[in-house]
Design an enzyme around this catalytic site. Structure first.
Site, short mmCIF file in Angstrom:
data_model
loop_
_atom_site.label_atom_id
_atom_site.label_comp_id
_atom_site.label_asym_id
_atom_site.label_seq_id
_atom_site.Cartn_x
_atom_site.Cartn_y
_atom_site.Cartn_z
N GLN A 1 0.82 -1.22 0.00
CA GLN A 1 0.00 0.00 0.00
C GLN A 1 0.85 1.27 0.00
OE1 GLN A 1 -0.38 -2.61 2.07
NE2 GLN A 1 -2.51 -2.94 2.66
N ASP B 1 -6.63 1.59 12.48
CA ASP B 1 -7.86 0.89 12.14
C ASP B 1 -8.75 0.67 13.35
OD1 ASP B 1 -7.86 -0.29 9.13
OD2 ASP B 1 -5.82 -0.04 9.87
#
Length: 358
Positions: free
Chosen positions: A201, A242
């Protein structure tokens, strides 16, 4: 070099009335492809296969997905509608277990629909609430960026991992937001982006979107982090999140914990940037956070080509948990938390509850 304006800040999810336009992050950086999602199954697949990723963006996509699917519910009573809506909510909530924004956004939509006095009104309220979540997230990210930018000065060299940028949110991002704002304010910052194995990512997404905005970004592999901190004089680290528990323990992309340990070794600050929607005060500590384990082929293959021997055992957790004692500060839209995270987070949510009630 790209022009410095808001048009250079890419968006990942947009509502199109009868469909959802989604930037396919799996195709970046080689191809900029926008998918048209028309069904709840399309949205579930997009979340599961990482076509959309980043906790806030997942929440926004899921909210739009639930609103989209609910529009096709055939029900002759509100009770029937809510039963079907909750079934759809549970289906979408199962797409990824770690990012708390997913369940938060879906629960918020279901709660909004409960105010309706007719099925049609419920469907309209769902759409309005999903759009509201996206609009709020954009403003939230801007505020996080402003607060985080106060931690840096011109010439700083800042390291990050994974992608907590514009395409992971409504706009600006969380950990990357200060870099966009610094560019707009002509404050010179150097960003060092870890590639973020195994899905890359950092290499595919963070490097791509920061280049779009003309931000000074240098890509490194994950195992270059310590040497880079020492040789390049990294001044701080900032990452997204997260899920953040009641004591400040933070789940983020695998490899984040490594950076936090290195930051302590090099005596440089380690910051987490996240909206209040990423906090989960119901969990006492990071020990209770479910950690998603993904397909072994993400590790054994690279672009579809096997790079590891057949039959090798693979451990592929998508996230790790950084203990709160390694975190210098948690940057939110309401300010920067430091020190006793347990009491600070408790007080923050008390204030937030009073704010919502008023």
């Amino acid at each position: 070099m790209h022009e410095n304006n808001n048009n250079c800040i890419p968006r990942s999810v947009e509502w199109k009335e009868t469909s959802i336009s989604l930037l396919n992050q799996q195709k970046l950086p080689h191809e900029t492809e926008y998918l048209e999602l028309k069904t709840i199954e399309d949205v579930w697949d997009a979340i599961t296969t990482l076509k959309v990723r980043g906790a806030p963006a997942i929440g926004i996509a899921a909210a739009f997905g639930l609103a989209l699917s609910a529009a096709d519910i055939s029900a002759d009573s509100l009770d029937s509608f809510h039963r079907q809506l909750n079934s759809q909510k549970d289906y979408l909530a199962g797409s990824r277990p770690t990012a708390v924004n997913l369940a938060w956004a879906l629960d918020r939509l279901v709660k909004a629909a409960q105010k309706a006095i007719s099925v049609n009104e419920a469907k309209t309220l769902l759409i309005h609430e999903a759009i509201r979540i996206q609009v709020e997230d954009e403003e939230t990210c801007r505020l996080i960026g402003e607060n985080a930018l106060s931690l840096f000065k011109a010439g700083d060299k800042v390291m990050t991992i994974c992608n907590a940028g514009s395409i992971a949110t409504a706009k600006y991002g969380t950990a990357l937001a200060p870099f966009y704002l610094a560019k707009q304010k002509d404050i010179s910052l150097e960003v060092y982006a870890c590639e973020t194995r195994p899905v890359l990512q950092g290499a595919r997404l963070t490097a791509w979107e920061l280049l779009q905005a003309g931000v000074d970004v240098t890509l490194i592999t994950d195992n270059m982090a310590a040497h880079t901190m020492k040789s390049k004089g990294i001044t701080s680290i900032i990452v997204g999140a997260d899920r953040i528990t009641a004591n400040g323990d933070t789940a983020n992309k695998i490899g984040t914990y490594n950076l936090a340990i290195l930051a302590k070794a090099f005596d440089i600050p380690f910051y987490v940037a996240a909206p209040l929607s990423t906090f989960d005060p119901s969990l006492d500590s990071g020990k209770s956070i479910p950690i998603e384990e993904r397909n072994p082929e993400e590790v054994t293959h690279l672009h579809g080509v096997r790079i590891a021997p057949e039959g090798v055992n693979v451990f592929n957790p998508a996230f790790d948990v950084t203990p709160s004692e390694l975190i210098t500060g948690i940057v939110t839209e309401r300010g920067i938390l430091t020190g006793d995270y347990l009491s600070k987070i408790r007080n923050l949510f008390k204030e937030e509850a009073q704010y919502v009630e008023s």
